[in-house]
Motif scaffolding. Sequence first.
Motif, PDB file in Angstrom:
ATOM      1  N   ASP A  39     -93.207  47.317  95.603  1.00 54.51           N
ATOM      2  CA  ASP A  39     -93.569  48.278  96.648  1.00 54.51           C
ATOM      3  C   ASP A  39     -94.330  47.516  97.722  1.00 54.51           C
ATOM      4  OD1 ASP A  39     -94.267  50.363  98.253  1.00 54.51           O
ATOM      5  OD2 ASP A  39     -95.034  51.643  96.647  1.00 54.51           O
ATOM      6  N   PHE A  40     -93.633  47.230  98.814  1.00 53.65           N
ATOM      7  CA  PHE A  40     -94.207  46.428  99.896  1.00 53.65           C
ATOM      8  C   PHE A  40     -94.416  47.287 101.141  1.00 53.65           C
ATOM      9  CE2 PHE A  40     -93.977  42.082 102.148  1.00 53.65           C
ATOM     10  CZ  PHE A  40     -95.149  41.642 101.550  1.00 53.65           C
ATOM     11  N   ASP A  41     -94.515  48.586 100.933  1.00 57.37           N
ATOM     12  CA  ASP A  41     -94.712  49.549 102.003  1.00 57.37           C
ATOM     13  C   ASP A  41     -96.117  50.131 101.861  1.00 57.37           C
ATOM     14  OD1 ASP A  41     -94.759  51.685 103.771  1.00 57.37           O
ATOM     15  OD2 ASP A  41     -92.795  52.461 103.186  1.00 57.37           O
ATOM     16  N   PRO A  42     -96.977  50.002 102.888  1.00 59.92           N
ATOM     17  CA  PRO A  42     -98.338  50.531 102.785  1.00 59.92           C
ATOM     18  C   PRO A  42     -98.400  52.017 102.435  1.00 59.92           C
ATOM     19  CG  PRO A  42     -98.192  49.053 104.657  1.00 59.92           C
ATOM     20  CD  PRO A  42     -96.780  49.234 104.143  1.00 59.92           C
ATOM     21  N   GLN A  43     -97.327  52.781 102.689  1.00 54.16           N
ATOM     22  CA  GLN A  43     -97.334  54.190 102.303  1.00 54.16           C
ATOM     23  C   GLN A  43     -97.353  54.355 100.780  1.00 54.16           C
ATOM     24  OE1 GLN A  43     -94.808  56.738 105.302  1.00 54.16           O
ATOM     25  NE2 GLN A  43     -93.743  54.808 104.962  1.00 54.16           N
ATOM     26  N   GLY A  44     -96.834  53.369 100.070  1.00 54.78           N
ATOM     27  CA  GLY A  44     -96.903  53.377  98.612  1.00 54.78           C
ATOM     28  C   GLY A  44     -96.058  54.431  97.926  1.00 54.78           C
ATOM     29  N   HIS A  45     -94.988  54.866  98.571  1.00 60.53           N
ATOM     30  CA  HIS A  45     -94.204  55.954  97.983  1.00 60.53           C
ATOM     31  C   HIS A  45     -93.357  55.504  96.793  1.00 60.53           C
ATOM     32  CE1 HIS A  45     -94.535  58.497 101.918  1.00 60.53           C
ATOM     33  NE2 HIS A  45     -95.647  58.476 101.211  1.00 60.53           N
ATOM     34  N   SER A  46     -92.979  54.240  96.743  1.00 61.98           N
ATOM     35  CA  SER A  46     -92.285  53.764  95.537  1.00 61.98           C
ATOM     36  C   SER A  46     -93.233  53.781  94.335  1.00 61.98           C
ATOM     37  CB  SER A  46     -91.737  52.348  95.743  1.00 61.98           C
ATOM     38  OG  SER A  46     -90.557  52.361  96.500  1.00 61.98           O
ATOM     39  N   THR A  47     -94.507  53.525  94.603  1.00 64.07           N
ATOM     40  CA  THR A  47     -95.514  53.545  93.545  1.00 64.07           C
ATOM     41  C   THR A  47     -95.700  54.957  93.011  1.00 64.07           C
ATOM     42  OG1 THR A  47     -96.664  51.636  94.510  1.00 64.07           O
ATOM     43  CG2 THR A  47     -97.942  53.057  93.026  1.00 64.07           C
ATOM     44  N   THR A  48     -95.969  55.904  93.904  1.00 61.97           N
ATOM     45  CA  THR A  48     -96.205  57.279  93.460  1.00 61.97           C
ATOM     46  C   THR A  48     -94.917  57.927  92.960  1.00 61.97           C
ATOM     47  OG1 THR A  48     -95.951  58.064  95.755  1.00 61.97           O
ATOM     48  CG2 THR A  48     -98.184  57.571  94.986  1.00 61.97           C
ATOM     49  N   GLY A  49     -93.778  57.515  93.529  1.00 62.75           N
ATOM     50  CA  GLY A  49     -92.502  58.069  93.091  1.00 62.75           C
ATOM     51  C   GLY A  49     -92.107  57.639  91.692  1.00 62.75           C
ATOM     52  N   LEU A  50     -92.790  56.613  91.166  1.00 57.79           N
ATOM     53  CA  LEU A  50     -92.560  56.186  89.785  1.00 57.79           C
ATOM     54  C   LEU A  50     -93.714  56.582  88.868  1.00 57.79           C
ATOM     55  CD1 LEU A  50     -90.932  52.681  90.373  1.00 57.79           C
ATOM     56  CD2 LEU A  50     -89.844  54.696  89.358  1.00 57.79           C
ATOM     57  N   GLY A  51     -94.582  57.462  89.377  1.00 61.92           N
ATOM     58  CA  GLY A  51     -95.598  58.044  88.521  1.00 61.92           C
ATOM     59  C   GLY A  51     -96.942  57.352  88.500  1.00 61.92           C
ATOM     60  N   PHE A  52     -97.186  56.406  89.429  1.00 61.92           N
ATOM     61  CA  PHE A  52     -98.457  55.700  89.464  1.00 61.92           C
ATOM     62  C   PHE A  52     -99.265  56.132  90.681  1.00 61.92           C
ATOM     63  CE2 PHE A  52     -95.426  52.882  87.348  1.00 61.92           C
ATOM     64  CZ  PHE A  52     -96.093  52.625  86.158  1.00 61.92           C
ATOM     65  N   ALA A  53    -100.578  56.135  90.554  1.00 58.94           N
ATOM     66  CA  ALA A  53    -101.457  56.435  91.680  1.00 58.94           C
ATOM     67  C   ALA A  53    -101.692  55.158  92.486  1.00 58.94           C
ATOM     68  CB  ALA A  53    -102.784  56.997  91.173  1.00 58.94           C
ATOM     69  N   LYS A  54    -101.849  55.324  93.795  1.00 53.84           N
ATOM     70  CA  LYS A  54    -102.208  54.178  94.628  1.00 53.84           C
ATOM     71  C   LYS A  54    -103.650  53.772  94.336  1.00 53.84           C
ATOM     72  CE  LYS A  54    -101.160  53.952  98.944  1.00 53.84           C
ATOM     73  NZ  LYS A  54    -101.038  54.308 100.378  1.00 53.84           N
ATOM     74  N   SER A  55    -103.851  52.501  94.071  1.00 55.10           N
ATOM     75  CA  SER A  55    -105.182  52.004  93.769  1.00 55.10           C
ATOM     76  C   SER A  55    -105.927  51.670  95.054  1.00 55.10           C
ATOM     77  CB  SER A  55    -105.094  50.753  92.886  1.00 55.10           C
ATOM     78  OG  SER A  55    -106.364  50.154  92.755  1.00 55.10           O
ATOM     79  N   SER A  56    -107.243  51.882  95.033  1.00 61.60           N
ATOM     80  CA  SER A  56    -108.069  51.495  96.181  1.00 61.60           C
ATOM     81  C   SER A  56    -108.601  50.080  96.013  1.00 61.60           C
ATOM     82  CB  SER A  56    -109.235  52.472  96.343  1.00 61.60           C
ATOM     83  OG  SER A  56    -110.041  52.477  95.173  1.00 61.60           O
ATOM     84  N   GLN A  57    -108.341  49.482  94.869  1.00 60.51           N
ATOM     85  CA  GLN A  57    -108.803  48.127  94.595  1.00 60.51           C
ATOM     86  C   GLN A  57    -107.767  47.110  95.076  1.00 60.51           C
ATOM     87  OE1 GLN A  57    -111.929  47.872  93.372  1.00 60.51           O
ATOM     88  NE2 GLN A  57    -111.911  50.112  93.469  1.00 60.51           N
ATOM     89  N   SER A  58    -108.187  45.860  95.159  1.00 59.46           N
ATOM     90  CA  SER A  58    -107.265  44.787  95.528  1.00 59.46           C
ATOM     91  C   SER A  58    -106.332  44.537  94.344  1.00 59.46           C
ATOM     92  CB  SER A  58    -108.035  43.508  95.873  1.00 59.46           C
ATOM     93  OG  SER A  58    -107.140  42.481  96.244  1.00 59.46           O
ATOM     94  N   SER A  59    -105.129  45.020  94.473  1.00 60.51           N
ATOM     95  CA  SER A  59    -104.193  44.937  93.358  1.00 60.51           C
ATOM     96  C   SER A  59    -102.781  44.975  93.903  1.00 60.51           C
ATOM     97  CB  SER A  59    -104.420  46.111  92.389  1.00 60.51           C
ATOM     98  OG  SER A  59    -104.223  47.340  93.064  1.00 60.51           O
ATOM     99  N   GLY A  60    -101.819  44.962  93.000  1.00 57.97           N
ATOM    100  CA  GLY A  60    -100.428  45.143  93.400  1.00 57.97           C
ATOM    101  C   GLY A  60     -99.934  44.135  94.407  1.00 57.97           C
ATOM    102  N   SER A  61     -99.123  44.616  95.341  1.00 59.51           N
ATOM    103  CA  SER A  61     -98.434  43.711  96.251  1.00 59.51           C
ATOM    104  C   SER A  61     -99.386  43.018  97.228  1.00 59.51           C
ATOM    105  CB  SER A  61     -97.325  44.451  97.006  1.00 59.51           C
ATOM    106  OG  SER A  61     -97.788  45.648  97.559  1.00 59.51           O
ATOM    107  N   TYR A  62    -100.515  43.632  97.522  1.00 62.72           N
ATOM    108  CA  TYR A  62    -101.501  42.946  98.370  1.00 62.72           C
ATOM    109  C   TYR A  62    -102.076  41.734  97.632  1.00 62.72           C
ATOM    110  CZ  TYR A  62    -105.626  42.000 101.221  1.00 62.72           C
ATOM    111  OH  TYR A  62    -106.575  41.381 102.004  1.00 62.72           O
ATOM    112  N   ALA A  63    -102.468  41.946  96.383  1.00 66.32           N
ATOM    113  CA  ALA A  63    -102.988  40.837  95.591  1.00 66.32           C
ATOM    114  C   ALA A  63    -101.930  39.762  95.392  1.00 66.32           C
ATOM    115  CB  ALA A  63    -103.485  41.355  94.236  1.00 66.32           C
ATOM    116  N   LEU A  64    -100.668  40.179  95.281  1.00 67.85           N
ATOM    117  CA  LEU A  64     -99.566  39.220  95.154  1.00 67.85           C
ATOM    118  C   LEU A  64     -99.542  38.266  96.336  1.00 67.85           C
ATOM    119  CD1 LEU A  64     -96.876  38.451  93.612  1.00 67.85           C
ATOM    120  CD2 LEU A  64     -95.740  40.032  95.187  1.00 67.85           C
ATOM    121  N   MET A  65     -99.744  38.805  97.541  1.00 66.21           N
ATOM    122  CA  MET A  65     -99.739  37.984  98.753  1.00 66.21           C
ATOM    123  C   MET A  65    -100.999  37.142  98.888  1.00 66.21           C
ATOM    124  SD  MET A  65     -96.882  38.418 100.421  1.00 66.21           S
ATOM    125  CE  MET A  65     -97.193  38.083 102.161  1.00 66.21           C
ATOM    126  N   LYS A  66    -101.996  37.446  98.087  1.00 65.60           N
ATOM    127  CA  LYS A  66    -103.247  36.693  98.124  1.00 65.60           C
ATOM    128  C   LYS A  66    -103.336  35.682  96.991  1.00 65.60           C
ATOM    129  CE  LYS A  66    -104.777  38.617 101.790  1.00 65.60           C
ATOM    130  NZ  LYS A  66    -104.964  37.833 103.028  1.00 65.60           N
TER     131      LYS A  66
END
Length: 260
Positions: A39-66
């Motif tokens: 999920d490389f879209d800041p809207q995060g709809h692929s994340t929520t569409g698969l049943g996960f909540a968007k995290s407010s922490q540094s995680s996921g695809s942002y952390a991947l790029m870091k």
Amino acid sequence: MHAKIVALANQKGGVGKTTSAINIAASLAMMEKLVLLVDFDPQGHSTTGLGFAKSSQSSGSYALMKGAPVESLILRTEVPMLQVIPAGKDLAQLEFELFELPQLQELRKSLEAVLDRFDYIFIDSPPALGMITLNALTAADEVIVPMPCEFFALDGLAELLETIRRIQAEANPKLILGGILLTMAEERTNLGSAVAADVRRAFPDKVFQTTIPRNIRLAEAPSHGKPVAFYDIKSKGAQAYLSLAKEWLGLEIPTSKDHP
């Protein structure tokens, strides 16, 4: 095993891009392919569409790029062969960071560590031709362009195709246009049929035979955190994406009689 990386891209919003990312990935997983959805879209709809909540922490695809280890960011979904790297709220700032210090190869480099673990990696990119989308296109082997069967469907497509050509010339010569996917098709409407015919005339051999219909089950499934095939396997939307996955794999080429 060496994963093919596929980006879904269209700078226009509301074209069925995220719906297609989730449901193509899930359909392939149901066909025993091991799939990772990024999920490389800041809207995060692929994340929520698969049943996960968007995290407010540094995680996921942002952390991947870091530089975070990609293995630590992957989540398992209820689809046995489908895994996801989610988008968090922090991903919105990535566009500005990449603009200030332009980088196009970071996503590809980050995903290289797991290329031998998956059959396919899908990237859901944002509805814009900014630095995040350019990273997705630079990382990808192939791009699929969802396009609705609506009056302004062709608006902006020339710009997107020019961006793809520029990426091919300057950053990613192996990138190919995998196909244009007609979405939100309405059976028995003159407008939808006319738009589909126009797109097929303009881009012969680049438009999938399978089209994705407007379907209430497709609209409902994300609110339940499920791909449509896990929400209602018998729905027209689920069957269309399963057919598309087969067509994309070269297992089945639907006829126009089957899919308007």
